[in-house]
Design an enzyme around this catalytic site. Structure first.
Site, PDB file in Angstrom:
ATOM      1  N   PHE A 167      34.565  37.686  43.512  1.00 48.93           N
ATOM      2  CA  PHE A 167      33.824  38.923  43.769  1.00 48.93           C
ATOM      3  C   PHE A 167      32.303  38.744  42.947  1.00 48.93           C
ATOM      4  O   PHE A 167      32.241  37.903  41.728  1.00 48.93           O
ATOM      5  CB  PHE A 167      34.270  40.015  42.935  1.00 48.93           C
ATOM      6  CG  PHE A 167      35.372  40.816  44.050  1.00 48.93           C
ATOM      7  CD1 PHE A 167      35.152  42.107  44.609  1.00 48.93           C
ATOM      8  CD2 PHE A 167      36.458  40.056  44.455  1.00 48.93           C
ATOM      9  CE1 PHE A 167      36.007  42.869  45.295  1.00 48.93           C
ATOM     10  CE2 PHE A 167      37.483  40.764  45.217  1.00 48.93           C
ATOM     11  CZ  PHE A 167      37.181  41.947  45.632  1.00 48.93           C
ATOM     12  N   THR A 168      31.240  39.056  43.578  1.00 48.93           N
ATOM     13  CA  THR A 168      30.086  38.901  42.906  1.00 48.93           C
ATOM     14  C   THR A 168      29.912  40.349  41.661  1.00 48.93           C
ATOM     15  O   THR A 168      30.694  41.268  41.918  1.00 48.93           O
ATOM     16  CB  THR A 168      28.865  38.921  43.655  1.00 48.93           C
ATOM     17  OG1 THR A 168      28.947  40.406  44.478  1.00 48.93           O
ATOM     18  CG2 THR A 168      29.024  37.957  44.720  1.00 48.93           C
ATOM     19  N   PRO A 169      29.138  40.247  40.919  1.00 49.09           N
ATOM     20  CA  PRO A 169      28.903  41.583  40.009  1.00 49.09           C
ATOM     21  C   PRO A 169      28.880  43.009  40.778  1.00 49.09           C
ATOM     22  O   PRO A 169      29.339  43.925  40.584  1.00 49.09           O
ATOM     23  CB  PRO A 169      27.888  41.278  39.274  1.00 49.09           C
ATOM     24  CG  PRO A 169      27.841  39.750  39.040  1.00 49.09           C
ATOM     25  CD  PRO A 169      28.463  39.166  40.209  1.00 49.09           C
ATOM     26  N   LEU A 170      27.879  42.908  41.782  1.00 48.83           N
ATOM     27  CA  LEU A 170      27.549  44.004  42.735  1.00 48.83           C
ATOM     28  C   LEU A 170      29.067  44.322  43.389  1.00 48.83           C
ATOM     29  O   LEU A 170      29.335  45.549  43.548  1.00 48.83           O
ATOM     30  CB  LEU A 170      26.564  43.427  43.770  1.00 48.83           C
ATOM     31  CG  LEU A 170      26.333  44.724  44.653  1.00 48.83           C
ATOM     32  CD1 LEU A 170      25.621  45.812  43.802  1.00 48.83           C
ATOM     33  CD2 LEU A 170      25.129  44.323  45.596  1.00 48.83           C
ATOM     34  N   TYR A 181      55.168  25.623  38.763  1.00 48.68           N
ATOM     35  CA  TYR A 181      54.572  26.709  37.494  1.00 48.68           C
ATOM     36  C   TYR A 181      55.297  26.334  36.281  1.00 48.68           C
ATOM     37  O   TYR A 181      56.501  26.614  36.153  1.00 48.68           O
ATOM     38  CB  TYR A 181      54.949  28.046  38.057  1.00 48.68           C
ATOM     39  CG  TYR A 181      54.119  28.390  39.172  1.00 48.68           C
ATOM     40  CD1 TYR A 181      52.999  27.813  39.893  1.00 48.68           C
ATOM     41  CD2 TYR A 181      54.442  29.797  40.000  1.00 48.68           C
ATOM     42  CE1 TYR A 181      52.312  28.359  40.980  1.00 48.68           C
ATOM     43  CE2 TYR A 181      53.836  30.024  41.001  1.00 48.68           C
ATOM     44  CZ  TYR A 181      52.834  29.398  41.625  1.00 48.68           C
ATOM     45  OH  TYR A 181      52.115  29.770  42.680  1.00 48.68           O
ATOM     46  N   PHE A 225      45.148  35.715  45.088  1.00 47.20           N
ATOM     47  CA  PHE A 225      43.803  36.103  44.322  1.00 47.20           C
ATOM     48  C   PHE A 225      42.986  37.285  44.817  1.00 47.20           C
ATOM     49  O   PHE A 225      42.172  37.132  45.531  1.00 47.20           O
ATOM     50  CB  PHE A 225      42.791  34.877  44.307  1.00 47.20           C
ATOM     51  CG  PHE A 225      43.119  33.806  43.715  1.00 47.20           C
ATOM     52  CD1 PHE A 225      44.022  33.906  42.499  1.00 47.20           C
ATOM     53  CD2 PHE A 225      43.012  32.418  44.229  1.00 47.20           C
ATOM     54  CE1 PHE A 225      44.181  32.787  41.635  1.00 47.20           C
ATOM     55  CE2 PHE A 225      43.446  31.173  43.412  1.00 47.20           C
ATOM     56  CZ  PHE A 225      44.003  31.517  42.180  1.00 47.20           C
ATOM     57  N   PRO A 226      43.757  38.541  45.001  1.00 44.07           N
ATOM     58  CA  PRO A 226      43.202  39.712  45.433  1.00 44.07           C
ATOM     59  C   PRO A 226      41.770  40.130  45.067  1.00 44.07           C
ATOM     60  O   PRO A 226      41.249  40.984  45.592  1.00 44.07           O
ATOM     61  CB  PRO A 226      44.347  40.853  45.383  1.00 44.07           C
ATOM     62  CG  PRO A 226      45.227  40.225  44.079  1.00 44.07           C
ATOM     63  CD  PRO A 226      45.086  38.733  44.208  1.00 44.07           C
ATOM     64  N   GLY A 242      39.818  37.493  43.386  1.00 42.88           N
ATOM     65  CA  GLY A 242      39.065  36.500  43.125  1.00 42.88           C
ATOM     66  C   GLY A 242      37.796  36.439  43.981  1.00 42.88           C
ATOM     67  O   GLY A 242      37.636  36.882  45.070  1.00 42.88           O
TER      68      GLY A 242
END
Length: 294
Positions: A218-221, A63, A213-214, A216
């Site tokens: 996701f779709t808009p819905l 990092y 990525f809690p 990460g």
């Protein structure tokens, strides 16, 4: 101040840590490359995390590279006796900020020594081997040479415990045949639940699971559904997502990252967020919808 002990504890190697920790990735510059825009703010976030009770920090020397570990050392060294620092190895950064495999025995050995030097440690509590067979997700492929290298460094006293990241069940089984594996770090959240069975299997064996990525994928819905639940609970979507993960299984350890003091406080407050049955049912449905769509 938030009481993060309400999230509970779980074992990580031979230590017991609070289930809500901190991930240092966002302390580096944009794209996890170069120095942060505000180094003083990065130092302040780390110090407040510790003051708030965080006793588990996840980092890596790639990092930056080197940036987050050097900031951690500046902010917190000499470290509190109860602080568990977990790092990961097997990648390096190109001059263009690309992520490149660095999985040879020589590269892994150098990476462990880099982490030790930049963190100011004589021994690292946990080193995760991140599989680079797949850059963006787990992909099959033997990790035996890499695990043997870390096991040898463990015998030398430079590493206390070994974990794995971005791996499949087959690779975890291979790892456990070579050395004790104390944690697995994979992508997992309400919508991306490919590791459901793995989490339960690891819990049965007392092995920690650390999702990244809690929010990460996701779709808009799905994002709307999460936002609606958060609105009804008077919380943020991230808080709800973190609280759901804490409810999902007792062996889940969280490492939400941020370079903002306000976001740090919001994330830690998830430890006190209660999810009523109706909200939990809606959130669990997000995972079912994602599975059907697949």
């Amino acid at each position: 101040m938030t009481d993060i002990s309400k999230a509970g504890t779980y074992k990580l190697g031979d230590r017991t840590v609070k289930r809500l920790g901190y991930g240092a990735m966002q302390l580096a510059g944009p794209g996890v490359f170069g120095p942060p825009k505000d180094r003083d703010a990065a130092l302040a976030v780390l110090r407040e995390a510790i003051a708030s009770g965080v006793d588990h920090i996840d980092t890596s020397d790639f990092y930056g590279p080197h940036v987050t570990n050097q900031i951690i050392r500046e902010a917190l060294h000499p470290y509190p006796a109860n602080l568990t620092i977990v790092t990961k190895v097997s990648a390096r950064r190109g001059a263009d900020a690309s992520w490149l495999p660095a999985m040879s025995p020589k590269e892994l050995t150098e990476a462990v020594h880099d982490n030790l030097r930049n963190l100011g440690l004589d021994v690292i509590e946990v080193v995760n081997l991140r599989s680079m067979h797949g850059i963006h997700g787990p992909a099959e492929g033997s990790l035996e040479p890499q695990l043997n290298t870390l096991a040898e460094l463990q015998r030398q006293g430079l590493i206390r415990h070994i974990g794995m990241s971005n791996v499949t069940s087959t690779q975890i089984a291979q790892g456990r045949s070579i050395t004790e594996i104390v944690c697995v770090q994979n992508q997992y959240n309400i919508a991306q639940r490919d590791d459901d069975a793995l989490i339960d299997a690891l819990a049965a064996d007392g092995i920690a699971y650390v999702p990244f990525f809690p929010l990460g994928g996701f779709t808009p819905l799905q994002s709307d559904t999460l936002a609606n639940v958060a609105r009804k609970l008077g919380a943020t979507p991230m808080q709800v997502a973190l609280a759901w993960l804490l409810r999902r299984a007792p062996n889940i350890l969280l490492i939400p990252g941020t370079s903002s003091l306000s976001h740090l406080r919001e994330n830690l407050a998830a430890a006190e967020l209660d999810l009523p049955a109706d909200a939990l049912k809606v959130l669990n449905g997000i995972g079912s919808e994602a599975e059907q769509a697949a």
